[in-house]
Design a protein around this motif. Structure first.
Motif, PDB file in Angstrom:
ATOM      1  N   ALA A   1       3.362   9.040   3.052  1.00 19.22           N
ATOM      2  CA  ALA A   1       4.022   9.760   3.712  1.00 19.22           C
ATOM      3  C   ALA A   1       3.807  10.960   2.640  1.00 19.22           C
ATOM      4  CB  ALA A   1       5.557   9.926   3.174  1.00 19.22           C
TER       5      ALA A   1
ATOM      6  N   VAL B   1      -6.128   9.952  -4.892  1.00 19.00           N
ATOM      7  CA  VAL B   1      -7.259   9.803  -4.567  1.00 19.00           C
ATOM      8  C   VAL B   1      -7.795   8.407  -4.460  1.00 19.00           C
ATOM      9  CG1 VAL B   1      -7.671  11.267  -2.531  1.00 19.00           C
ATOM     10  CG2 VAL B   1      -5.713  11.300  -3.205  1.00 19.00           C
TER      11      VAL B   1
ATOM     12  N   LEU C   1       0.522  10.803   1.098  1.00 17.73           N
ATOM     13  CA  LEU C   1      -0.883  11.256   0.333  1.00 17.73           C
ATOM     14  C   LEU C   1      -2.708  11.459   2.047  1.00 17.73           C
ATOM     15  CD1 LEU C   1      -1.696   8.626  -2.717  1.00 17.73           C
ATOM     16  CD2 LEU C   1      -1.551  11.186  -2.466  1.00 17.73           C
ATOM     17  N   PRO C   2      -3.462  11.883   2.231  1.00 15.67           N
ATOM     18  CA  PRO C   2      -4.198  11.425   3.080  1.00 15.67           C
ATOM     19  C   PRO C   2      -4.228  10.547   3.927  1.00 15.67           C
ATOM     20  CG  PRO C   2      -5.190  13.062   1.779  1.00 15.67           C
ATOM     21  CD  PRO C   2      -4.563  12.528   1.058  1.00 15.67           C
ATOM     22  N   ARG C   3      -3.641  10.611   4.616  1.00 19.28           N
ATOM     23  CA  ARG C   3      -4.074   9.125   5.923  1.00 19.28           C
ATOM     24  C   ARG C   3      -5.662   8.207   5.149  1.00 19.28           C
ATOM     25  NH1 ARG C   3      -1.199   4.886   6.099  1.00 19.28           N
ATOM     26  NH2 ARG C   3      -1.669   3.481   8.299  1.00 19.28           N
ATOM     27  N   GLN C   4      -6.307   8.485   5.123  1.00 18.04           N
ATOM     28  CA  GLN C   4      -7.894   8.970   5.057  1.00 18.04           C
ATOM     29  C   GLN C   4      -7.702   7.271   3.410  1.00 18.04           C
ATOM     30  OE1 GLN C   4     -10.411  10.922   4.382  1.00 18.04           O
ATOM     31  NE2 GLN C   4     -10.926  10.519   6.863  1.00 18.04           N
ATOM     32  N   ALA C   5      -6.922   7.967   2.640  1.00 14.45           N
ATOM     33  CA  ALA C   5      -6.518   7.270   1.323  1.00 14.45           C
ATOM     34  C   ALA C   5      -5.550   5.933   1.151  1.00 14.45           C
ATOM     35  CB  ALA C   5      -6.541   8.282   0.043  1.00 14.45           C
TER      36      ALA C   5
ATOM     37  N   ILE D   1      -7.702  23.689   6.989  1.00  9.13           N
ATOM     38  CA  ILE D   1      -8.555  22.384   7.635  1.00  9.13           C
ATOM     39  C   ILE D   1      -8.599  22.776   9.105  1.00  9.13           C
ATOM     40  CG2 ILE D   1      -7.997  19.267   7.731  1.00  9.13           C
ATOM     41  CD1 ILE D   1      -5.402  20.204   5.745  1.00  9.13           C
TER      42      ILE D   1
ATOM     43  N   ARG E   1      -9.139   5.624  -1.406  1.00 11.55           N
ATOM     44  CA  ARG E   1     -10.452   6.384  -0.595  1.00 11.55           C
ATOM     45  C   ARG E   1     -12.014   5.693  -0.609  1.00 11.55           C
ATOM     46  NH1 ARG E   1     -12.087  10.901  -2.427  1.00 11.55           N
ATOM     47  NH2 ARG E   1     -14.239   9.901  -2.858  1.00 11.55           N
TER      48      ARG E   1
ATOM     49  N   ILE F   1      -5.886  15.464   6.887  1.00 14.86           N
ATOM     50  CA  ILE F   1      -5.910  15.746   5.509  1.00 14.86           C
ATOM     51  C   ILE F   1      -7.484  15.014   5.567  1.00 14.86           C
ATOM     52  CG2 ILE F   1      -5.584  16.597   3.687  1.00 14.86           C
ATOM     53  CD1 ILE F   1      -2.909  16.911   4.472  1.00 14.86           C
ATOM     54  N   PRO F   2      -8.509  15.201   4.844  1.00 11.94           N
ATOM     55  CA  PRO F   2      -9.756  14.257   4.190  1.00 11.94           C
ATOM     56  C   PRO F   2      -9.438  13.931   3.199  1.00 11.94           C
ATOM     57  CG  PRO F   2      -9.937  16.856   4.378  1.00 11.94           C
ATOM     58  CD  PRO F   2      -8.708  16.715   5.215  1.00 11.94           C
ATOM     59  N   ALA F   3      -9.728  13.467   2.744  1.00  9.38           N
ATOM     60  CA  ALA F   3      -9.341  12.369   1.563  1.00  9.38           C
ATOM     61  C   ALA F   3     -10.939  12.934   0.401  1.00  9.38           C
ATOM     62  CB  ALA F   3      -9.110  10.848   1.912  1.00  9.38           C
TER      63      ALA F   3
ATOM     64  N   THR G   1     -12.210  15.491  11.452  1.00 12.17           N
ATOM     65  CA  THR G   1     -13.210  14.217  11.865  1.00 12.17           C
ATOM     66  C   THR G   1     -11.973  12.798  10.832  1.00 12.17           C
ATOM     67  OG1 THR G   1     -13.693  15.352   9.458  1.00 12.17           O
ATOM     68  CG2 THR G   1     -14.772  14.920  12.240  1.00 12.17           C
ATOM     69  N   CYS G   2     -11.196  13.233  10.841  1.00 14.78           N
ATOM     70  CA  CYS G   2      -9.930  12.065   9.699  1.00 14.78           C
ATOM     71  C   CYS G   2      -9.272  11.567  11.134  1.00 14.78           C
ATOM     72  CB  CYS G   2      -9.313  13.042   9.113  1.00 14.78           C
ATOM     73  SG  CYS G   2     -10.208  14.349   7.753  1.00 14.78           S
TER      74      CYS G   2
ATOM     75  N   HIS H   1      -8.929  30.313   1.831  1.00 12.84           N
ATOM     76  CA  HIS H   1      -9.707  30.026   1.208  1.00 12.84           C
ATOM     77  C   HIS H   1     -10.897  31.092   0.233  1.00 12.84           C
ATOM     78  CE1 HIS H   1      -9.740  26.220   2.686  1.00 12.84           C
ATOM     79  NE2 HIS H   1     -10.683  26.269   3.788  1.00 12.84           N
TER      80      HIS H   1
ATOM     81  N   ASN I   1      -0.781  14.112   6.771  1.00 16.31           N
ATOM     82  CA  ASN I   1      -2.201  13.558   6.107  1.00 16.31           C
ATOM     83  C   ASN I   1      -2.676  13.024   7.310  1.00 16.31           C
ATOM     84  OD1 ASN I   1      -1.613  14.281   3.777  1.00 16.31           O
ATOM     85  ND2 ASN I   1       1.143  13.309   3.716  1.00 16.31           N
TER      86      ASN I   1
END
Lengths: 422, 113, 544
Positions: free
Chosen positions: A341, A321, A343-347, B105, A325, B90-92, B59-60, A198, B87
């Protein structure tokens, strides 16, 4: 037995010097390729793929009918992927997205999308890879790891080759890596600056300040001692031709496009002292082509929506995404990508709630969850075409092996014809 | 249950690129994409060795990964090759850019499954 | 068979100046002009109250390729002010200064243009240029191949191997499917690869003992020897720099009596030692042109407003970035060329911009021979091509010029001669500079006129006292004998030809350069060129 010239359809290096020895439709040997290239050509086995509807075997016609019906019924569909196929197929995908008034987005969305945002803000002083080979005496890898992600980059383009004005090759270059991890790329570099996660933006801005001769009262920034940064600035100013090559280490971390803006601004400022340029290390072999095709046909490289009949561009709104999402799209057509595979699973989990069609030349995660899966011939293995290297150089994809499957372009055309028939 | 805080970096690895070409359902791909790399110092501190299974959560979501000790990682950082398992963590959220933050993360490491 | 009747025909190649004549079209060609009692038309186009001209030909415009596309990508803010929805017959896109490919074709067609030459194609990315040309509908196209800073050309010249230069150029034109030799800031762009430039036409390139003068001289000679249908197309050194008119005149002199086209001359006709005393030297440049029939030029007229500058002249674009502070793209191409892009706004209130605006018009109005003067904006550098109707009006109306001059800074007036120029172009002369002369310049016998046998590319404009309105939108456009635009609306999206040359003098140069090529390029020689299948309607124009 015959030897066929090929272009490797894996990464943005698009090496076009591959020689493949083929006998009876089987690859015996892959010459010049990296280990991934060798695996790609030798593991290509399209025969066990069949069209599927809801997991059950179907005919191509049935699959096309169902795909068209899914798209026809959708109110806010998404066309996604594009980066592992030829420009010819990408053109057809834009035509389809426009016709249905849907969204279209490529995998740029989660690789160098932020680089585009930065470019649109400050520009981009860049060059083709041969300029590095022929001229560069200072090569900086920042947040990228070509040894693993672009295996021949170092040998073919950026570090070891002897060039027109750099006859000494590797010995004529200073190689610097800036990364959080001591990657294999860092290990082949002359200088490794280990940066904290960061902190890239801050480090770039400190380099810019040092370049402008500002006196900074700090000992270190981002885990890097100020003296090391002073030394780097001096090397940058005094080289004859410098290049920054950067990757996901800048685009995917805090700051995203702001990191790239800072990097580009540093490079731009350096041109008051010497020649200095910057190239993003594009991943998928034709993601650069996806940017190019979308841009020449619509004016914008990704994150597009055609709801109003004309292209609208808005990253954050029409990016995949975000569309997933926020659960905004109600159907998807995915080609040459595997979002389940990658993308973030959340999306990506939202795809399980909507009907979606997958075109792929191999069995992917997304293919196995798809409402309709249509196997296609692999561009660069079974069909020829055009792809764009990471530096924007167009390269011919060649046909090496036969495939029983249609091309992406033909499948998209089949769907489009069905949609037009109504 | 004891847990340790880390920053997770996801990224490419040569094996992951190669294994994806062998097939997304090949043991090589599954194995590589469920690997978590940890620095030598951290591994010793936590008593982890190559091949041990750990749970990572945030949190994901959460997932089970097996450990690979890496020379190149500084203390406090974990690395997982890109793939469906990484994934999970990883936050979306994209901050209006379209790009999720796939590097740096916050995750917790648990030795127990 | 289509009969166009009752229109006033302007066809300078055939000496027709506003006469009412029937034009008969069949099979994509003009088959008869005038009365033809034996012919029966399936369709009659009533052109009463209309002007009938050959389709317009733009000899210099940046419409396709890597640089243009980087410009598009760079500027979402440019696109958002000009959006184009899809229709039943056309694709969607965006317009203004860097239109998307489809819109580029439609907008040229809507203005009555049927052929456009892309002005700068890097050989290494020629496939990209051709992929975009493929997606520009309706109009015919061709591309000029960039050669002024090519490694092999510079090296062969340095070694005095002029025959090899000739073979190489012949090979490169064929390989890239190019139309002629484009030279941009010769030797200067090569020096830019190290962040440098050349300051005059006798300064050597950074890496080669070759001067711009030598290169211009040799390449102009080769273009004539190869019998290329168009001459060398020269973007002179020192573009945009006050005092550069001397370089321009010297560059023309360097060609001796060989053909040379000096492009966007406005940007190369400045007097003065710096921005403070910049003034017009249009007269000095045009005087040389007037006296030398081997020389042609185009204006590179600027248009007040926002545009996107883009050239292969990397050092100039960097300089423009420093001057403007706007965002800057640079794109160096290994072994051959460069490119730069900077958004720019030409302002009426700017002294420098006012002088630039006047110079372009002065060049056109002082040129004695309209057959050797061409109207361009160097799209999009001086302004978008969609402003051509405005420029036509300025050329045709002194009153329109005076209205504009009145809005310029007073200090500009003493630096220009435009206010004193009374000349007004006639419609016939407009037809020369936008149709007839371009086809001659490009060596095309079947275009730019309405004689029997010509391609039936015909623009029909509704007459109007306001000439800007006349040329903004056609009443009808016929392309290859088909009505593709009617009342300004694109009815049909056809694909145009790609014109290129193959002089056939390459000998064994490809094998001669193979080893060196593969050593210093990053692509294989066999993958370098543009395969035939990139050209949907390729047409090889003969040389000699």
């Amino acid at each position: 037995m015959e030897t066929i010239s090929a272009t490797c359809p894996f990464c943005g290096c698009l090496c076009d010097d591959i020689q493949i020895v083929v006998e009876n439709g089987k690859v015996l040997e892959v010459k010049n390729g990296c280990s991934i290239s060798k695996t790609l050509f030798t593991h290509h086995d399209p025969d066990d793929l069949v069209p599927q509807i809801e997991g059950k075997k179907a005919s191509l016609e049935e699959a096309l009918d169902r795909a068209a019906s899914i798209i026809r019924q959708a109110r806010f569909p998404l066309v996604f992927g594009l980066s592992m196929t030829s420009c010819e197929a990408q053109r057809k995908a834009v035509e389809l997205a426009e016709f249905i008034g849907g969204n279209i987005d490529s995998t740029s969305t989660f690789c160098h999308g932020p680089t585009t945002l930065a470019m649109q803000s400050v520009g981009e002083p860049t060059c083709t890879l041969g300029e590095i080979k022929n001229r560069a005496d200072l090569v900086v890898f920042w947040g990228c790891n070509p040894v693993e992600a672009h295996p021949r980059h170092i040998a073919r383009y950026s570090v070891s080759p002897k060039g027109l004005f750099n006859p000494a090759g590797r010995r004529g270059r200073t190689v610097v890596t800036v990364d959080v991890r001591a990657t294999p790329t860092a290990r082949v570099s002359d200088i490794f600056l280990q940066i904290q996660p960061h902190k890239d933006y801050e480090v770039f801005e400190v380099l810019r300040a040092l370049l402008k001769g500002k006196d900074l009262r700090i000992d270190s920034v981002g885990g890097i001692p100020l003296d090391a940064l002073k030394d780097l600035v001096n090397k940058m100013k005094s080289c004859k031709f410098g290049i920054i090559l950067f990757g996901m280490g800048l685009t995917m971390t805090r700051g995203r496009h702001l990191n790239i803006e800072a990097a580009i601004s540093l490079v731009r400022d350096l041109n008051q002292f010497t020649k200095f340029l910057i190239i993003p290390m594009r991943g998928h072999y034709n993601v650069t082509g996806a940017d190019a095709v979308l841009t020449w046909q619509t004016g914008y490289p990704y994150a597009l929506n055609f709801s109003r009949g004309y292209p609208q561009y808005n990253p954050g709104e029409f990016t995949t995404v975000d569309l997933l999402r926020r659960k905004e799209v109600d159907a998807a057509l995915i080609l040459a990508s595997d979002p389940m595979a990658s993308l973030p699973r959340q999306a990506s989990s939202y795809l399980e709630e909507i009907p979606f069609v997958v075109l792929d030349c191999r069995k992917s995660y997304s293919a196995s969850f798809a409402t309709v899966f249509i196997p296609v011939a692999a561009s660069g293995v079974s069909i020829s075409g055009t792809a764009y290297r990471m530096d924007g150089v167009p390269v011919l994809l060649k046909k090496v092996l036969d495939s029983p499957h249609p091309t992406d372009e033909q499948v998209l055309d089949g769907i489009l014809k069905r949609l037009r028939q109504r | 249950m004891k847990s340790w805080k880390f920053l997770l970096i996801t990224g490419r690895s040569l094996k992951q690129g190669q294994a994806a070409e062998q097939g997304k359902f090949s043991p090589e791909y599954i194995n590589e994409t469920t690997t978590v790399e940890i620095g030598k110092e951290d591994a010793e501190k936590l008593g982890l060795s190559d091949g041990m299974e750990v749970k990572l959560k945030n949190t994901c979501g959460e997932g089970i990964f097996h450990v690979r000790i890496s020379q190149g990682l500084p203390s406090g950082i974990l690395f997982i090759p890109y793939g469906p398992s990484a994934n999970l963590l990883i936050p979306a959220e994209t901050g209006g850019t379209g790009m999720p933050g796939c590097k740096g993360i916050d995750v917790e490491l648990l030795k127990e499954r | 068979m289509i009969r166009i009747t009752k229109g006033k025909v302007y066809d300078p190649i055939n000496g027709i100046n506003g006469k009412e004549l029937d034009i008969w079209v069949d099979g994509g060609k003009i088959v008869q002009v005038g009365d033809a009692p034996d012919l029966v038309a399936e369709r009659i186009i009533d052109a009463e109250g209309c002007i009938v001209m050959p389709g317009g030909i733009d000899i210099h415009s940046h419409i396709a390729g890597g640089k243009v596309n980087l410009g598009r990508k760079l500027r979402p803010e440019d696109h958002r002010k000009d959006v184009v929805p899809r229709t039943e017959t056309t694709r969607s896109g965006v317009g203004h200064s860097i239109p998307s490919t489809f819109v580029t074709g439609y907008r040229y067609a809507q203005m009555g243009y049927t052929m456009v030459m892309e002005a700068a194609m890097p050989p290494l990315t020629a496939k990209h240029t051709h992929e975009e040309l493929h997606d520009i509908p309706i109009i015919d196209k061709g591309s000029y191949t960039l050669m002024g800073n090519n490694h092999f050309i510079l090296k062969f010249i340095e070694k005095g191997e002029i025959e090899k230069v000739k073979s190489f150029i012949s090979w490169l034109l064929k390989t890239t499917k190019g139309y002629t030799i484009k030279i941009v800031n010769p030797c200067g762009v090569e020096s830019w690869k190290w962040g440098k430039n050349v300051e005059n036409i006798d300064q050597q390139a950074a890496d080669y003992a070759v001067t711009p003068r030598q290169l211009i001289s040799i390449l102009s000679q080769i273009a004539d020897e190869l019998g290329l249908p168009h001459s060398i197309h020269l973007h002179c050194n020192n573009i945009g720099v006050p005092g550069n008119y001397e370089t321009t005149v010297e560059s023309m002199k360097a060609t001796g009596t060989n053909r040379v086209h000096v492009t966007h001359a406005q940007f190369n006709s400045y007097g003065g030692k710096g921005w403070a005393d910049i003034h017009s030297k249009a007269r000095e440049v045009v005087e040389y042109v007037n006296e030398h029939p081997n020389v042609t030029f185009d204006a590179g007229q600027i248009v007040f407003g926002d545009t996107t500058t883009m050239t292969a002249d990397g050092p100039w674009q960097y300089r423009l970035y420093l001057l403007s502070g706007n965002k800057w793209v640079n794109a160096d191409v290994e072994m051959e060329t460069s490119a730069g892009i900077v958004p720019y706004t030409f302002r009426k209130k700017s002294l420098v911009n006012a002088v630039q605006w006047a110079i372009g018009l002065e060049l056109m109005l002082l040129a004695e021979d309209p057959w050797r003067a061409f109207m361009t904006t160097d799209h999009p550098n001086g302004g978008p091509f969609t402003f051509y109707p405005q420029i036509i009006k300025l050329l045709m109306s002194r009153a329109a010029r005076e209205e504009m001059i009145a809005q310029l800074p007073r200090r500009a007036l003493e630096r220009i001669s435009l206010p004193q120029i009374t000349r007004e172009y006639s419609l016939y002369e407009i037809a020369i500079i936008t149709r007839a002369a371009p086809s001659k310049l490009l060596g095309l016998h079947q275009k730019g006129h309405l004689g029997v046998g010509a391609d039936a590319d015909i623009a029909i404009y509704r007459e109007n006292p306001d000439v800007e309105k006349v040329f903004s939108s056609v009443q009808y456009l016929l392309k290859d004998g088909e009505v593709v635009v009617e009342n300004g609306i694109v009815l049909k999206s056809t694909s145009g030809r790609i014109l290129y040359v193959d002089p056939g003098e390459e000998g064994d140069i490809e094998e001669y350069i193979r080893e060196e090529f593969e050593k210093f390029y990053t692509v294989t020689l066999d993958g370098y060129g543009v395969p035939e299948n990139y050209l949907e309607r390729g047409e090889c124009v003969s040389c000699g």
